[in-house]
Write a protein that holds these residues in place. Structure first.
Motif, mmCIF file in Angstrom:
data_model
loop_
_atom_site.group_PDB
_atom_site.id
_atom_site.type_symbol
_atom_site.label_atom_id
_atom_site.label_comp_id
_atom_site.label_asym_id
_atom_site.label_seq_id
_atom_site.Cartn_x
_atom_site.Cartn_y
_atom_site.Cartn_z
ATOM 1 N N ALA A 197 -4.170 19.149 -38.662
ATOM 2 C CA ALA A 197 -3.434 20.374 -38.966
ATOM 3 C C ALA A 197 -2.187 20.370 -38.087
ATOM 4 O O ALA A 197 -2.260 20.703 -36.901
ATOM 5 N N HIS A 198 -1.070 19.961 -38.661
ATOM 6 C CA HIS A 198 0.168 19.803 -37.886
ATOM 7 C C HIS A 198 1.234 20.739 -38.454
ATOM 8 O O HIS A 198 1.486 20.745 -39.666
ATOM 9 N N PRO A 199 1.914 21.521 -37.604
ATOM 10 C CA PRO A 199 2.866 22.507 -38.112
ATOM 11 C C PRO A 199 4.179 21.932 -38.608
ATOM 12 O O PRO A 199 4.846 22.550 -39.448
ATOM 13 N N ASP A 200 4.585 20.741 -38.124
ATOM 14 C CA ASP A 200 5.927 20.273 -38.493
ATOM 15 C C ASP A 200 6.101 18.791 -38.193
ATOM 16 O O ASP A 200 6.544 18.413 -37.107
ATOM 17 N N MET A 201 5.800 17.935 -39.170
ATOM 18 C CA MET A 201 6.071 16.517 -39.045
ATOM 19 C C MET A 201 7.452 16.202 -39.631
ATOM 20 O O MET A 201 7.973 16.952 -40.468
ATOM 21 N N TYR A 202 8.039 15.100 -39.188
ATOM 22 C CA TYR A 202 9.430 14.811 -39.519
ATOM 23 C C TYR A 202 9.651 14.704 -41.029
ATOM 24 O O TYR A 202 10.536 15.360 -41.587
ATOM 25 N N ARG A 212 9.020 9.230 -32.816
ATOM 26 C CA ARG A 212 8.294 10.408 -33.318
ATOM 27 C C ARG A 212 7.634 10.098 -34.657
ATOM 28 O O ARG A 212 6.467 10.428 -34.874
ATOM 29 N N ILE A 213 8.375 9.447 -35.542
ATOM 30 C CA ILE A 213 7.833 9.119 -36.861
ATOM 31 C C ILE A 213 6.635 8.187 -36.731
ATOM 32 O O ILE A 213 5.614 8.369 -37.410
ATOM 33 N N ARG A 214 6.728 7.185 -35.865
ATOM 34 C CA ARG A 214 5.598 6.257 -35.673
ATOM 35 C C ARG A 214 4.362 7.002 -35.176
ATOM 36 O O ARG A 214 3.244 6.750 -35.646
ATOM 37 N N LYS A 215 4.542 7.904 -34.226
ATOM 38 C CA LYS A 215 3.395 8.652 -33.691
ATOM 39 C C LYS A 215 2.778 9.543 -34.758
ATOM 40 O O LYS A 215 1.550 9.646 -34.855
ATOM 41 N N GLU A 216 3.615 10.171 -35.569
ATOM 42 C CA GLU A 216 3.086 11.047 -36.611
ATOM 43 C C GLU A 216 2.369 10.242 -37.698
ATOM 44 O O GLU A 216 1.313 10.663 -38.198
ATOM 45 N N ASN A 217 2.906 9.083 -38.051
ATOM 46 C CA ASN A 217 2.211 8.220 -39.017
ATOM 47 C C ASN A 217 0.842 7.809 -38.493
ATOM 48 O O ASN A 217 -0.134 7.738 -39.252
ATOM 49 N N ALA A 218 0.754 7.536 -37.187
ATOM 50 C CA ALA A 218 -0.523 7.149 -36.586
ATOM 51 C C ALA A 218 -1.511 8.319 -36.622
ATOM 52 O O ALA A 218 -2.714 8.114 -36.836
ATOM 53 N N GLN A 219 -1.019 9.541 -36.424
ATOM 54 C CA GLN A 219 -1.890 10.713 -36.494
ATOM 55 C C GLN A 219 -2.493 10.870 -37.891
ATOM 56 O O GLN A 219 -3.691 11.156 -38.037
ATOM 57 N N VAL A 220 -1.659 10.710 -38.910
ATOM 58 C CA VAL A 220 -2.154 10.825 -40.285
ATOM 59 C C VAL A 220 -3.163 9.723 -40.581
ATOM 60 O O VAL A 220 -4.221 9.965 -41.189
ATOM 61 N N ALA A 221 -2.869 8.503 -40.143
ATOM 62 C CA ALA A 221 -3.786 7.378 -40.378
ATOM 63 C C ALA A 221 -5.139 7.639 -39.722
ATOM 64 O O ALA A 221 -6.188 7.363 -40.321
ATOM 65 N N ARG A 222 -5.130 8.155 -38.489
ATOM 66 C CA ARG A 222 -6.398 8.461 -37.817
ATOM 67 C C ARG A 222 -7.178 9.525 -38.571
ATOM 68 O O ARG A 222 -8.404 9.429 -38.722
ATOM 69 N N ALA A 223 -6.480 10.537 -39.063
ATOM 70 C CA ALA A 223 -7.158 11.612 -39.794
ATOM 71 C C ALA A 223 -7.810 11.090 -41.065
ATOM 72 O O ALA A 223 -8.911 11.526 -41.439
ATOM 73 N N ARG A 224 -7.148 10.149 -41.727
ATOM 74 C CA ARG A 224 -7.696 9.615 -42.976
ATOM 75 C C ARG A 224 -8.792 8.590 -42.738
ATOM 76 O O ARG A 224 -9.503 8.217 -43.681
#
Length: 271
Positions: A187-192, A112-124
């Motif tokens: 826009a994510h409601p709850d990352m780890y 989950r953490i890896r996927k969320e980090n990838a989401q933030v990286a894509r957004a930036r």
């Protein structure tokens, strides 16, 4: 919420070949430059994206070296200037009472953490032609500053990565506003780790990230104006109390928002 924007203005090269830079030549600083239209600009080996009228932007990370080379070319004619980067001393911040599962995550949440980090990286990685980066920024909310850029974080006695934002304390539910015009890229409601997470693109590689939000009130792809409410303060993710953690980036380079926006209004920042 508007802050007086105090920036260093300097001219590099000779008067006849001037390039103006505004901002802090320091670790964590964001610089905005103005070259002549048709000139090309490099910071080290990276060519900088320019506006049609010759503006460009770049920044220096927490551990940037003491100097950097700025090069400007027009045709085959180039000139170079060595920039002196102010080196900073960073505090150690010890934080107790953080949920231990957010200090040392259990194996079942690592994917989950890896996927969320990838989401933030894509957004930036979004690099738009918005000119919002070049205008004055404002504070997203007013309150005591409880965490500063660059400080080494020790959670429950365990050293972890440095802090890459500025923390502003406020009650849960306090509205936070966009520091400049932007497009919402995440826009994510709850990352780890970061809880309610919002990433906004200001153009030319400059972005803002808000984390630990109790509520994100905008959607991905939405255009927001400076001063518009985009979320509410919370204590979600790895947090011990309600606050806003505001981070700024130039591409992957992490910046200090305080150097760009200026002092907290009414001197509310904790010394």
């Amino acid at each position: 919420m508007r802050s007086a924007l105090t920036l260093l203005l300097l001219t590099v090269f000779s008067a006849a070949q001037a390039v103006e830079l505004s901002g802090e030549l320091a670790q964590g600083g964001l610089l905005i430059g103005q070259a002549e239209p048709g000139e090309r600009v490099w910071l080290g080996k990276k060519e900088l994206k320019q506006t049609p009228d010759g503006r460009f932007v770049f920044g220096f990370g927490r551990d940037a070296k003491p100097s950097a080379l700025l090069k400007v070319c027009k045709g085959d004619s180039c000139r170079e200037q060595r920039l002196a980067i102010r080196q900073r001393q960073y505090d150690i911040q010890r934080i107790e009472g953080v949920p231990q599962n957010t200090v040392t995550p259990p194996p079942e949440v690592l994917e989950r953490i890896r996927k969320e980090n990838a989401q933030v990286a894509r957004a930036r990685r979004v690099v738009s032609d918005s000119l919002a980066f070049a205008g004055p920024f404002i504070w997203p909310l007013e309150g005591p500053i409880t965490g500063v850029f660059g400080s080494q974080r020790v959670y429950n006695g365990e050293p972890r990565r440095p802090h890459f934002g500025v923390d502003v304390a406020a009650s849960t539910g306090t509205p936070v506003v966009a520091p400049a015009d932007a497009t919402v890229t995440l826009a994510h409601p709850d990352m780890y780790f970061s809880g309610g997470t919002l990433v906004m693109d200001h153009g030319y590689g400059v972005s803002s990230t808000f984390i630990h939000l109790s509520e994100v009130t905008v959607k991905e792809g939405q255009q927001v104006r400076q001063g518009e409410v985009v979320g509410k303060v919370g204590a979600t993710g790895r947090a011990t109390g309600p606050h806003l953690d505001w981070r700024m980036n130039w591409y992957k380079v992490r910046l200090d928002p305080v150097l760009h926006v200026g002092p907290m209004p009414q001197q509310m920042a904790k010394e």
